[in-house]
Design a protein around this motif. Sequence first.
Motif, mmCIF file in Angstrom:
data_model
loop_
_atom_site.group_PDB
_atom_site.id
_atom_site.type_symbol
_atom_site.label_atom_id
_atom_site.label_comp_id
_atom_site.label_asym_id
_atom_site.label_seq_id
_atom_site.Cartn_x
_atom_site.Cartn_y
_atom_site.Cartn_z
ATOM 1 N N ALA A 149 0.838 -1.204 0.000
ATOM 2 C CA ALA A 149 0.000 0.000 0.000
ATOM 3 C C ALA A 149 0.870 1.249 0.000
ATOM 4 O O ALA A 149 0.586 2.230 -0.712
ATOM 5 N N ILE A 150 1.949 1.218 0.770
ATOM 6 C CA ILE A 150 2.868 2.357 0.808
ATOM 7 C C ILE A 150 3.529 2.543 -0.551
ATOM 8 O O ILE A 150 3.665 3.672 -1.064
ATOM 9 N N LEU A 151 3.924 1.441 -1.178
ATOM 10 C CA LEU A 151 4.540 1.529 -2.502
ATOM 11 C C LEU A 151 3.554 2.065 -3.536
ATOM 12 O O LEU A 151 3.941 2.809 -4.449
ATOM 13 N N GLY A 152 2.289 1.678 -3.417
ATOM 14 C CA GLY A 152 1.288 2.168 -4.355
ATOM 15 C C GLY A 152 1.182 3.687 -4.315
ATOM 16 O O GLY A 152 1.100 4.345 -5.365
ATOM 17 N N ILE A 153 1.195 4.231 -3.110
ATOM 18 C CA ILE A 153 1.155 5.684 -2.960
ATOM 19 C C ILE A 153 2.415 6.313 -3.539
ATOM 20 O O ILE A 153 2.368 7.342 -4.222
ATOM 21 N N LYS A 154 3.553 5.661 -3.305
ATOM 22 C CA LYS A 154 4.823 6.189 -3.812
ATOM 23 C C LYS A 154 4.848 6.204 -5.340
ATOM 24 O O LYS A 154 5.356 7.162 -5.951
ATOM 25 N N VAL A 155 4.292 5.165 -5.954
ATOM 26 C CA VAL A 155 4.235 5.126 -7.421
ATOM 27 C C VAL A 155 3.391 6.282 -7.951
ATOM 28 O O VAL A 155 3.761 6.962 -8.918
ATOM 29 N N ALA A 156 2.251 6.526 -7.310
ATOM 30 C CA ALA A 156 1.377 7.614 -7.751
ATOM 31 C C ALA A 156 2.053 8.966 -7.594
ATOM 32 O O ALA A 156 1.949 9.839 -8.469
ATOM 33 N N VAL A 157 2.764 9.165 -6.491
ATOM 34 C CA VAL A 157 3.426 10.444 -6.241
ATOM 35 C C VAL A 157 4.612 10.642 -7.186
ATOM 36 O O VAL A 157 4.824 11.741 -7.709
ATOM 37 N N ALA A 158 5.371 9.582 -7.421
ATOM 38 C CA ALA A 158 6.553 9.691 -8.287
ATOM 39 C C ALA A 158 6.168 10.052 -9.717
ATOM 40 O O ALA A 158 6.885 10.797 -10.395
ATOM 41 N N GLY A 159 5.051 9.537 -10.192
ATOM 42 C CA GLY A 159 4.551 9.898 -11.508
ATOM 43 C C GLY A 159 5.354 9.355 -12.679
ATOM 44 O O GLY A 159 5.221 9.848 -13.797
ATOM 45 N N ARG A 160 6.153 8.340 -12.455
ATOM 46 C CA ARG A 160 6.919 7.769 -13.571
ATOM 47 C C ARG A 160 6.047 6.824 -14.406
ATOM 48 O O ARG A 160 6.299 6.645 -15.594
ATOM 49 N N TRP A 161 5.073 6.180 -13.783
ATOM 50 C CA TRP A 161 4.062 5.438 -14.520
ATOM 51 C C TRP A 161 2.937 6.412 -14.854
ATOM 52 O O TRP A 161 2.640 7.317 -14.075
ATOM 53 N N ARG A 162 2.292 6.217 -16.008
ATOM 54 C CA ARG A 162 1.311 7.182 -16.479
ATOM 55 C C ARG A 162 -0.074 6.565 -16.591
ATOM 56 O O ARG A 162 -0.247 5.353 -16.554
ATOM 57 N N GLY A 163 -1.062 7.434 -16.722
ATOM 58 C CA GLY A 163 -2.429 7.002 -16.954
ATOM 59 C C GLY A 163 -2.967 6.086 -15.869
ATOM 60 O O GLY A 163 -2.698 6.274 -14.679
ATOM 61 N N ALA A 164 -3.729 5.074 -16.297
ATOM 62 C CA ALA A 164 -4.334 4.144 -15.347
ATOM 63 C C ALA A 164 -3.277 3.380 -14.559
ATOM 64 O O ALA A 164 -3.491 3.024 -13.398
ATOM 65 N N LEU A 165 -2.135 3.143 -15.174
ATOM 66 C CA LEU A 165 -1.086 2.376 -14.502
ATOM 67 C C LEU A 165 -0.472 3.164 -13.344
ATOM 68 O O LEU A 165 0.079 2.568 -12.424
ATOM 69 N N ARG A 166 -0.586 4.460 -13.385
ATOM 70 C CA ARG A 166 -0.110 5.273 -12.264
ATOM 71 C C ARG A 166 -1.064 5.191 -11.085
ATOM 72 O O ARG A 166 -0.624 5.128 -9.925
ATOM 73 N N ALA A 167 -2.359 5.171 -11.367
ATOM 74 C CA ALA A 167 -3.353 5.196 -10.296
ATOM 75 C C ALA A 167 -3.695 3.815 -9.762
ATOM 76 O O ALA A 167 -4.045 3.674 -8.581
ATOM 77 N N TRP A 168 -3.597 2.767 -10.612
ATOM 78 C CA TRP A 168 -4.143 1.468 -10.205
ATOM 79 C C TRP A 168 -3.399 0.780 -9.062
ATOM 80 O O TRP A 168 -4.014 0.036 -8.290
ATOM 81 N N PRO A 169 -2.086 0.984 -8.896
ATOM 82 C CA PRO A 169 -1.457 0.400 -7.712
ATOM 83 C C PRO A 169 -2.104 0.847 -6.407
ATOM 84 O O PRO A 169 -2.213 0.066 -5.451
ATOM 85 N N VAL A 170 -2.562 2.094 -6.350
ATOM 86 C CA VAL A 170 -3.253 2.562 -5.143
ATOM 87 C C VAL A 170 -4.556 1.797 -4.948
ATOM 88 O O VAL A 170 -4.898 1.379 -3.838
ATOM 89 N N VAL A 171 -5.287 1.583 -6.059
ATOM 90 C CA VAL A 171 -6.537 0.823 -5.985
ATOM 91 C C VAL A 171 -6.253 -0.598 -5.521
ATOM 92 O O VAL A 171 -6.908 -1.119 -4.601
#
Length: 219
Positions: A149-171
């Motif tokens: 869950a912490i990594l999912g937030i980090k991926v979204a904040v880092a913004g290196r993944w785009r579109g749905a792939l940026r948001a879906w780890p949080v989901v």
Amino acid sequence: MTTIRTQPARVRTDAVTEAVAVAPASGSGSPGVRAGTLRALGAGLAVGAAAYGVTFILVGSQEDGVGRFLIDLTGVAFQLGVFCLLAAMWRTYATGTTRLARTMIVVESVVLGVATIQSLTTLPSLGGEWGTVATVLDPFWPLSMLGMAILGIKVAVAGRWRGALRAWPVVAETWIFVALPSMMLLGPVVGSVVAGAHFLVGYATLGVLLAVRPDLTRR
């Protein structure tokens, strides 16, 4: 009059070197990472999460016997799938390029590794009572999910993944905050359905996204 050159033509080695350095691998979603690799990692996550999610829906409420053994077995498949996700994050610098961002993935891999060992130690019981090692290591399961869950937030904040792939780890990685309360408040039957469905909507869908759109890992 024809002249013969005795010196080789000048080559712009600096420009060529720079072009090669920044050019991503053919068909890659991220520089230096082939699309086929990311597709395979996404498929691994999708298959493992789907197997666990469907099994959870069908027999997740069983506390022992064959149903519990299937939960333990597909749980290992899910954890291997999450390792695929971590590998994709690592190879694409999904959490960022800093030492802290990279260390977070390493730490989560260690915690998930211990959780996977715990899952493997439950299999010999064939759905019966766990041994001492499995019982002692059991807290690493929720800890690994909290780490994701912490990594999912980090991926979204880092913004290196785009579109749905940026948001879906949080989901996907809100599982621990949705599934565990559901099983405690709604009972084992309904709670197991919610937990299993979340695996399908979250992690399995994330795996499909990574497999189908590896280009979204490119910054």
